[in-house]
Design an enzyme around this catalytic site. Structure first.
Site, PDB file in Angstrom:
ATOM      1  N   LYS A   1       0.836  -1.210   0.000  1.00 41.36           N
ATOM      2  CA  LYS A   1       0.000   0.000   0.000  1.00 41.36           C
ATOM      3  C   LYS A   1       0.865   1.253   0.000  1.00 41.36           C
ATOM      4  O   LYS A   1       0.660   2.166  -0.795  1.00 41.36           O
ATOM      5  CB  LYS A   1      -0.900   0.001   1.241  1.00 41.36           C
ATOM      6  CG  LYS A   1      -1.584   1.343   1.501  1.00 41.36           C
ATOM      7  CD  LYS A   1      -2.490   1.310   2.715  1.00 41.36           C
ATOM      8  CE  LYS A   1      -1.828   1.570   4.033  1.00 41.36           C
ATOM      9  NZ  LYS A   1      -1.545   2.987   4.346  1.00 41.36           N
ATOM     10  N   ASN A   2       1.836   1.300   0.909  1.00 40.87           N
ATOM     11  CA  ASN A   2       2.582   2.547   1.084  1.00 40.87           C
ATOM     12  C   ASN A   2       3.616   2.793  -0.015  1.00 40.87           C
ATOM     13  O   ASN A   2       4.222   3.861  -0.061  1.00 40.87           O
ATOM     14  CB  ASN A   2       3.233   2.591   2.469  1.00 40.87           C
ATOM     15  CG  ASN A   2       2.182   2.782   3.552  1.00 40.87           C
ATOM     16  OD1 ASN A   2       1.037   3.103   3.257  1.00 40.87           O
ATOM     17  ND2 ASN A   2       2.581   2.591   4.807  1.00 40.87           N
TER      18      ASN A   2
ATOM     19  N   CYS B   1      -5.234  13.095  12.884  1.00 44.62           N
ATOM     20  CA  CYS B   1      -5.624  11.722  12.552  1.00 44.62           C
ATOM     21  C   CYS B   1      -5.462  10.884  13.802  1.00 44.62           C
ATOM     22  O   CYS B   1      -4.922  11.340  14.800  1.00 44.62           O
ATOM     23  CB  CYS B   1      -4.823  11.182  11.387  1.00 44.62           C
ATOM     24  SG  CYS B   1      -3.210  10.602  11.826  1.00 44.62           S
TER      25      CYS B   1
ATOM     26  N   ARG C   1       0.533  14.853  13.413  1.00 44.57           N
ATOM     27  CA  ARG C   1       1.065  14.740  12.055  1.00 44.57           C
ATOM     28  C   ARG C   1       1.051  16.053  11.271  1.00 44.57           C
ATOM     29  O   ARG C   1       0.277  16.239  10.329  1.00 44.57           O
ATOM     30  CB  ARG C   1       0.331  13.627  11.287  1.00 44.57           C
ATOM     31  CG  ARG C   1       0.475  12.297  11.987  1.00 44.57           C
ATOM     32  CD  ARG C   1      -0.243  11.190  11.271  1.00 44.57           C
ATOM     33  NE  ARG C   1       0.522  10.609  10.186  1.00 44.57           N
ATOM     34  CZ  ARG C   1       0.041   9.655   9.384  1.00 44.57           C
ATOM     35  NH1 ARG C   1      -1.176   9.217   9.545  1.00 44.57           N
ATOM     36  NH2 ARG C   1       0.787   9.169   8.430  1.00 44.57           N
TER      37      ARG C   1
ATOM     38  N   ASP D   1       4.743   0.745  11.916  1.00 38.00           N
ATOM     39  CA  ASP D   1       3.548   0.085  11.365  1.00 38.00           C
ATOM     40  C   ASP D   1       3.441  -1.388  11.773  1.00 38.00           C
ATOM     41  O   ASP D   1       2.470  -2.053  11.410  1.00 38.00           O
ATOM     42  CB  ASP D   1       3.526   0.204   9.834  1.00 38.00           C
ATOM     43  CG  ASP D   1       3.248   1.627   9.375  1.00 38.00           C
ATOM     44  OD1 ASP D   1       2.812   2.450  10.200  1.00 38.00           O
ATOM     45  OD2 ASP D   1       3.469   1.915   8.176  1.00 38.00           O
TER      46      ASP D   1
ATOM     47  N   ARG E   1      -8.629  -0.879   4.307  1.00 43.29           N
ATOM     48  CA  ARG E   1      -7.751   0.175   3.765  1.00 43.29           C
ATOM     49  C   ARG E   1      -6.387  -0.397   3.393  1.00 43.29           C
ATOM     50  O   ARG E   1      -5.746   0.105   2.477  1.00 43.29           O
ATOM     51  CB  ARG E   1      -7.559   1.284   4.810  1.00 43.29           C
ATOM     52  CG  ARG E   1      -8.772   2.180   4.992  1.00 43.29           C
ATOM     53  CD  ARG E   1      -8.415   3.345   5.881  1.00 43.29           C
ATOM     54  NE  ARG E   1      -7.091   3.837   5.524  1.00 43.29           N
ATOM     55  CZ  ARG E   1      -6.195   4.315   6.379  1.00 43.29           C
ATOM     56  NH1 ARG E   1      -6.485   4.399   7.645  1.00 43.29           N
ATOM     57  NH2 ARG E   1      -5.029   4.731   5.962  1.00 43.29           N
TER      58      ARG E   1
HETATM   59  C1  EPZ Z   1       4.209   7.055   6.285  1.00 46.66           C
HETATM   60  O1  EPZ Z   1       3.447   8.116   6.826  1.00 46.66           O
HETATM   61  C2  EPZ Z   1       3.280   5.873   6.196  1.00 46.66           C
HETATM   62  N1  EPZ Z   1       2.151   6.204   5.335  1.00 46.66           N
HETATM   63  C3  EPZ Z   1       2.781   5.492   7.580  1.00 46.66           C
HETATM   64  O2  EPZ Z   1       1.982   4.331   7.458  1.00 46.66           O
HETATM   65  C4  EPZ Z   1       3.986   5.186   8.469  1.00 46.66           C
HETATM   66  O3  EPZ Z   1       3.532   4.925   9.776  1.00 46.66           O
HETATM   67  C5  EPZ Z   1       4.937   6.373   8.483  1.00 46.66           C
HETATM   68  O4  EPZ Z   1       5.317   6.727   7.116  1.00 46.66           O
HETATM   69  C6  EPZ Z   1       6.224   6.107   9.251  1.00 46.66           C
HETATM   70  O5  EPZ Z   1       6.893   5.006   8.719  1.00 46.66           O
HETATM   71  C7  EPZ Z   1       2.269   6.065   4.019  1.00 46.66           C
HETATM   72  O6  EPZ Z   1       3.307   5.720   3.478  1.00 46.66           O
HETATM   73  C8  EPZ Z   1       1.048   6.339   3.192  1.00 46.66           C
HETATM   74  P1  EPZ Z   1       6.212  10.472   8.342  1.00 46.66           P
HETATM   75  P2  EPZ Z   1       4.001   9.605   6.799  1.00 46.66           P
HETATM   76  O7  EPZ Z   1       6.092  11.773   7.602  1.00 46.66           O
HETATM   77  O8  EPZ Z   1       4.835   9.781   5.601  1.00 46.66           O
HETATM   78  C9  EPZ Z   1       6.396  13.825  11.714  1.00 46.66           C
HETATM   79  C10 EPZ Z   1       0.043   3.012   7.775  1.00 46.66           C
HETATM   80  O9  EPZ Z   1      -0.492   2.468   8.763  1.00 46.66           O
HETATM   81  N2  EPZ Z   1       6.261  14.876  10.691  1.00 46.66           N
HETATM   82  O10 EPZ Z   1       7.404   9.629   8.080  1.00 46.66           O
HETATM   83  O11 EPZ Z   1       2.826  10.493   6.975  1.00 46.66           O
HETATM   84  C11 EPZ Z   1       5.144  12.974  11.879  1.00 46.66           C
HETATM   85  O12 EPZ Z   1       4.161  13.634  12.651  1.00 46.66           O
HETATM   86  C12 EPZ Z   1       0.580   4.425   7.841  1.00 46.66           C
HETATM   87  O13 EPZ Z   1       0.169   2.444   6.672  1.00 46.66           O
HETATM   88  C13 EPZ Z   1       6.414  16.190  11.050  1.00 46.66           C
HETATM   89  O14 EPZ Z   1       6.659  16.501  12.224  1.00 46.66           O
HETATM   90  O15 EPZ Z   1       4.888   9.620   8.104  1.00 46.66           O
HETATM   91  C14 EPZ Z   1       5.699  11.737  12.534  1.00 46.66           C
HETATM   92  O16 EPZ Z   1       5.876  11.958  13.907  1.00 46.66           O
HETATM   93  C15 EPZ Z   1       0.268   5.106   9.123  1.00 46.66           C
HETATM   94  N3  EPZ Z   1       6.264  17.154  10.091  1.00 46.66           N
HETATM   95  C16 EPZ Z   1       7.107  11.611  11.888  1.00 46.66           C
HETATM   96  O17 EPZ Z   1       7.383  12.903  11.317  1.00 46.66           O
HETATM   97  C17 EPZ Z   1       6.002  16.857   8.798  1.00 46.66           C
HETATM   98  O18 EPZ Z   1       5.884  17.780   7.978  1.00 46.66           O
HETATM   99  C18 EPZ Z   1       7.204  10.590  10.770  1.00 46.66           C
HETATM  100  O19 EPZ Z   1       6.096  10.762   9.884  1.00 46.66           O
HETATM  101  C19 EPZ Z   1       5.885  15.500   8.420  1.00 46.66           C
HETATM  102  C20 EPZ Z   1       6.008  14.522   9.389  1.00 46.66           C
END
Ligand code: EPZ
Length: 429
Positions: A22-23, A126, A131, A316, A408
């Site tokens: 998915k991701n 969320c 996030r 995850d 999902r």
């Molecule tokens: C991706 O989300 C995945 N989603 C998530 O999978 C996964 O948990 C996550 O990466 C971490 O591996 C998809 O690929 C669609 P991040 P993403 O930006 O990209 C903070 C699932 O269950 N952050 O790496 O949204 C954020 O809040 C999902 O399949 C900021 O602070 O995650 C988090 O604490 C859930 N500012 C950390 O970084 C920003 O602008 C990592 O989030 C962006 C992120």
């Protein structure tokens, strides 16, 4: 609303096919916005999130078709789908759509790079934490974009196109790395992304962008260098096998006992989780066609884990591993460092008899000898599947509500597990 009914206790055996990730699929689909030609994706999983993103991309002008059978038919994997953004008809991604699916915010990168403008709703909160999107905004500004936030929307403009720049992520972000990498492919000159995410999904996207004519080096390391090109072409790319689905079913086998081949799984995509399972006493054997997981008779040993960006233990898989540890012979500590609110499964696992206490970002799990079935529900995808894993070992009947979370991200979950001997079925309505 559909529910999943599980009667625990049966060991698992046989072969379980692993779907496309998915991701990885979601950013690859979004990359189709970068070119007027067709991007064909092989091994696209049939998931609610993929369908939702197809609709969102349709609003921007992306045409979609799928080889062979109709997209709504069940049991479609592996399928090849074609995405063509011959003309972008709308550069706005509205709140109604982005709030339903956070990854749709990522259209901001390709739209801005190709069209010089994008208006994308802030995704909002969320279930797993706040996030924010600050890294996307700071990163796009480093590529010369002008960005304002008005009425809940991010307004991004680059009337003369983006220009290459250097951006060091203050925190590793998968989504922001995807977006900046896509945006930089069409920027003038060189972009260097430092402290970039190293997840396999980043490598999958970089390989696909390269097949489209982008010039990218270093994907999979923490420094990615992109030389901008004037346009990208169509391409044919494969979606990597889902490492989270792989880890989830590996934990299901560990929990229920038995011997299962996870067909098509790639060990290099989840080595840290496999090492953790081996420490827990599970047999993990890579084979030519996938990964064999077995636990026959041996107990489950407690193991401490801390979630980290790749190549560390993935957030995850945290909920699923906690499900497994509820039956371990002793105490384990599970620390979540990526999201601040990703322990919603704790209360639900407790309904099945698990003993878990929370100390800040650490869950302390005291393994119990038996879990007992109960009705449960969860507020996100991975938490929901941790309840399925616990249900496989619980005595009697477990009903998992809110199945739409599972749909999902898990293709044909109940069919795959029942094919290996689990007593699991979907109850409609
Ligand atoms: C991706 O989300 C995945 N989603 C998530 O999978 C996964 O948990 C996550 O990466 C971490 O591996 C998809 O690929 C669609 P991040 P993403 O930006 O990209 C903070 C699932 O269950 N952050 O790496 O949204 C954020 O809040 C999902 O399949 C900021 O602070 O995650 C988090 O604490 C859930 N500012 C950390 O970084 C920003 O602008 C990592 O989030 C962006 C992120």
């Amino acid at each position: 609303m559909d529910r999943i009914r599980i009667v625990g206790g049966a060991p698992l055996s046989g072969t379980l096919p692993i779907s496309g990730a998915k991701n990885a699929a979601l950013p690859l689909m979004i990359a189709s916005l970068l070119t007027s030609e067709t991007l064909s994706l092989e091994n696209l999983p049939h998931l609610a999130d993929v369908e939702q993103l197809t609709r969102i991309l349709g609003n921007h002008g992306v045409d979609f078709s799928v080889d062979g059978r109709r997209p709504s038919q069940n049991g479609l994997y592996p399928r090849t789908a074609h995405f063509t953004a011959a003309r972008i008809v709308d550069t706005t991604a509205p709140y109604e759509l982005v709030s339903k699916m956070r990854a749709s915010f990522w259209v901001i990168g390709p739209l801005l790079a190709r069209m010089g403008e994008a208006k994308v709703s802030l995704p909002g909160g969320c279930a797993i934490g706040t996030r924010p999107v600050d890294l996307f905004i700071d990163g796009l500004r480093a590529l010369g974009a002008e960005i304002d936030i008005e009425n809940g929307y991010v307004l991004a403009r680059a009337p003369k196109g983006l220009t290459g720049g250097r951006f060091e992520f203050p925190k590793v972000s998968v989504g922001a790395t995807h977006v900046l990498m896509m945006a930089a492919t069409l920027a003038k000159g060189q972009t260097v992304l430092a402290n970039a995410a190293r997840e396999p999904e980043i490598v999958n996207l970089a390989e696909c962008l390269t097949a489209m004519g982008a010039r990218i080096e270093g994907a999979g390391t923490s420094t990615i260098t992109i030389e901008g090109v004037t346009s990208l072409s169509g391409a044919r790319c494969g979606v990597i096998p889902d490492r989270i689905e792989t880890g989830t079913y590996a934990m299901a086998v560990a929990m229920a006992g038995g011997d299962v081949l996870l067909e098509g799984a790639r060990p290099d995509l989840l080595q840290s989780a496999l090492d953790t399972l081996a420490q827990a006493g599970v047999e993990v054997s890579p084979t030519n066609s996938g990964i064999r997981i077995a636990r026959n008779g041996a107990g489950i040993e407690p193991v401490d884990v801390t979630t980290e960006p790749f190549p560390g233990f993935p957030t995850d898989l945290q909920a699923q591993f906690m499900g497994l540890m509820t039956r371990a012979a002793g105490r384990s500590r599970i620390t979540e460092t990526i999201f601040e609110n990703r322990f919603m499964h704790v209360q639900e696992l407790a309904r099945l008899g698990a003993r878990i206490s929370l100390a800040g970002q650490t869950a302390i799990v005291d393994g119990v000898e038996r879990l007992k079935g109960a009705p449960v529900m969860a507020t996100d995808l991975r938490a929901s599947v941790s309840l399925v894993i616990a249900g496989l070992a619980a005595e009697g009947e477990t009903i998992v509500n809110r199945v739409y979370h599972l749909d999902r991200g898990f293709e044909r979950l109940e069919e795959k597990l029942s094919g290996c001997g689990a007593t699991i079925e979907r109850l409609s309505g």
